[in-house]
Design a protein around this motif. Structure first.
Motif, PDB file in Angstrom:
ATOM      1  N   VAL A 129       0.852  -1.194   0.000  1.00 44.73           N
ATOM      2  CA  VAL A 129       0.000   0.000   0.000  1.00 44.73           C
ATOM      3  C   VAL A 129       0.887   1.244   0.000  1.00 44.73           C
ATOM      4  N   GLY A 130       0.597   2.160  -0.927  1.00 47.42           N
ATOM      5  CA  GLY A 130       1.409   3.362  -1.059  1.00 47.42           C
ATOM      6  C   GLY A 130       2.484   3.246  -2.117  1.00 47.42           C
ATOM      7  N   ALA A 131       2.708   2.038  -2.629  1.00 44.35           N
ATOM      8  CA  ALA A 131       3.714   1.853  -3.686  1.00 44.35           C
ATOM      9  C   ALA A 131       3.190   2.388  -5.012  1.00 44.35           C
ATOM     10  N   MET A 132       4.106   2.807  -5.878  1.00 44.70           N
ATOM     11  CA  MET A 132       3.747   3.297  -7.203  1.00 44.70           C
ATOM     12  C   MET A 132       4.150   2.268  -8.258  1.00 44.70           C
ATOM     13  N   GLN A 133       3.294   2.070  -9.227  1.00 46.02           N
ATOM     14  CA  GLN A 133       3.570   1.170 -10.347  1.00 46.02           C
ATOM     15  C   GLN A 133       3.499   1.949 -11.659  1.00 46.02           C
ATOM     16  N   PRO A 134       4.271   1.561 -12.665  1.00 41.43           N
ATOM     17  CA  PRO A 134       4.239   2.266 -13.957  1.00 41.43           C
ATOM     18  C   PRO A 134       2.941   2.025 -14.715  1.00 41.43           C
ATOM     19  N   LEU A 135       2.570   3.001 -15.537  1.00 39.85           N
ATOM     20  CA  LEU A 135       1.341   2.896 -16.320  1.00 39.85           C
ATOM     21  C   LEU A 135       1.483   1.967 -17.522  1.00 39.85           C
ATOM     22  N   HIS A 136       2.647   1.965 -18.160  1.00 33.66           N
ATOM     23  CA  HIS A 136       2.759   1.313 -19.455  1.00 33.66           C
ATOM     24  C   HIS A 136       3.036  -0.187 -19.416  1.00 33.66           C
ATOM     25  N   SER A 137       3.493  -0.700 -18.274  1.00 35.95           N
ATOM     26  CA  SER A 137       3.897  -2.110 -18.251  1.00 35.95           C
ATOM     27  C   SER A 137       3.056  -2.986 -17.338  1.00 35.95           C
ATOM     28  N   THR A 138       2.471  -2.425 -16.290  1.00 32.99           N
ATOM     29  CA  THR A 138       1.692  -3.232 -15.356  1.00 32.99           C
ATOM     30  C   THR A 138       0.265  -3.410 -15.856  1.00 32.99           C
ATOM     31  N   ALA A 139      -0.389  -4.462 -15.373  1.00 24.82           N
ATOM     32  CA  ALA A 139      -1.783  -4.706 -15.754  1.00 24.82           C
ATOM     33  C   ALA A 139      -2.681  -3.583 -15.245  1.00 24.82           C
ATOM     34  N   LEU A 140      -2.455  -3.136 -14.009  1.00 23.64           N
ATOM     35  CA  LEU A 140      -3.231  -2.023 -13.465  1.00 23.64           C
ATOM     36  C   LEU A 140      -3.057  -0.781 -14.328  1.00 23.64           C
ATOM     37  N   GLY A 141      -1.816  -0.488 -14.690  1.00 20.84           N
ATOM     38  CA  GLY A 141      -1.522   0.702 -15.472  1.00 20.84           C
ATOM     39  C   GLY A 141      -2.136   0.660 -16.857  1.00 20.84           C
ATOM     40  N   LYS A 142      -2.086  -0.495 -17.500  1.00 17.41           N
ATOM     41  CA  LYS A 142      -2.657  -0.615 -18.841  1.00 17.41           C
ATOM     42  C   LYS A 142      -4.171  -0.424 -18.821  1.00 17.41           C
TER      43      LYS A 142
END
Length: 254
Positions: A129-142
């Motif tokens: 919780v609180g971590a950041m993930q990239p938009l272009h590569s993760t499933a959440l980001g896509k």
């Protein structure tokens, strides 16, 4: 120990003052209540007004809280409502899938993890919780990039970093992935962000049918995938979880 910034403390005190008591206050009232010189108080008010945090009534010259604070407050409430509505459903998803579950929202050119349910086993895990993930590569980001115009703009206007040999970085290829995501209603990340890790995510919509977040299952490739493809039952489970949370947020059936 770092010192607090006095001007920010005074601005915060001014906003609290305007939030309580009378609906509108004049410059003299504000200055005297906070023990400030009129010139100092006026300078802070003008800055807050320029940012939309304070508004001045044209007829009386008195000040009140501005619409920008309402927007920020609604954003805060939206995130916390999303998390509250998703608690039971994400717990169920983790239990039925046997994998960890993440709930994410768009934040500062990435995906902010606002809820994380551990994989239901005895393995050692770290709360994200609180971590950041990239938009272009993760499933959440896509998923967010496919359904949220703001996320899409942020994903395509920046350089897309290659985290593994599988990461899609070329703009044309990335747009094709987003088209595929919209067509099937879910997104995949099979070792595009982390070696040996796979994920599947689906979008969550609110009562306005707007995308407000995404939910994902994440786990080891050998558990989440079968012969190189995401297991269909996990895809179905994630999509049903997203639908359930969306219905709780007032999105209705879709």
């Amino acid at each position: 120990m770092a010192k607090n910034i006095q001007s920010l403390e005074r601005a915060a005190a001014m906003l609290r003052l305007l939030a309580g008591g009378e609906r509108r206050l004049g410059l003299s009232d504000i200055a005297s209540s906070l023990g400030l010189a009129k010139g100092t108080a006026h300078g802070i008010l003008r800055t807050l007004q320029a940012e939309g945090f304070v508004e001045q009534d044209a007829a009386s010259g008195r000040y009140q809280l501005g619409a920008e604070l309402l927007r920020l407050g609604n954003s805060y409430l939206d995130v916390h409502e999303l998390r509250a509505r998703a608690l039971v459903w994400t717990d169920d998803l983790a239990r039925s899938s046997g994998e960890s579950v993440h709930l994410g929202v768009l934040h500062q050119h990435g995906v902010l993890v606002i809820h994380h349910v551990f994989r239901p086993d005895d393995s050692r895990q770290v709360l994200e919780v609180g971590a950041m993930q990239p938009l272009h590569s993760t499933a959440l980001g896509k998923v967010l990039s496919a359904y949220d115009p703001v996320a899409h703009s942020e994903a395509v206007e920046v350089e897309r970093k290659a985290f593994t040999a599988r990461t899609v970085t070329a703009l044309e290829d990335f747009e094709e992935l987003l088209d595929l995501t919209r067509a099937r209603g879910w997104a995949a990340d099979v070792e595009e962000t982390w070696e040996g890790v796979a994920s599947v995510a689906a979008p969550i919509h609110d009562r306005r049918r707007m995308p407000v977040g995404a939910v994902a299952i994440t786990g080891a490739v050998e558990r989440v995938c079968d012969r190189g493809e995401l297991r269909s039952e996990l895809v179905a489970a994630v999509r049903e979880c997203a639908r359930a949370v969306s219905r709780d947020l007032g999105a209705g059936r879709f």
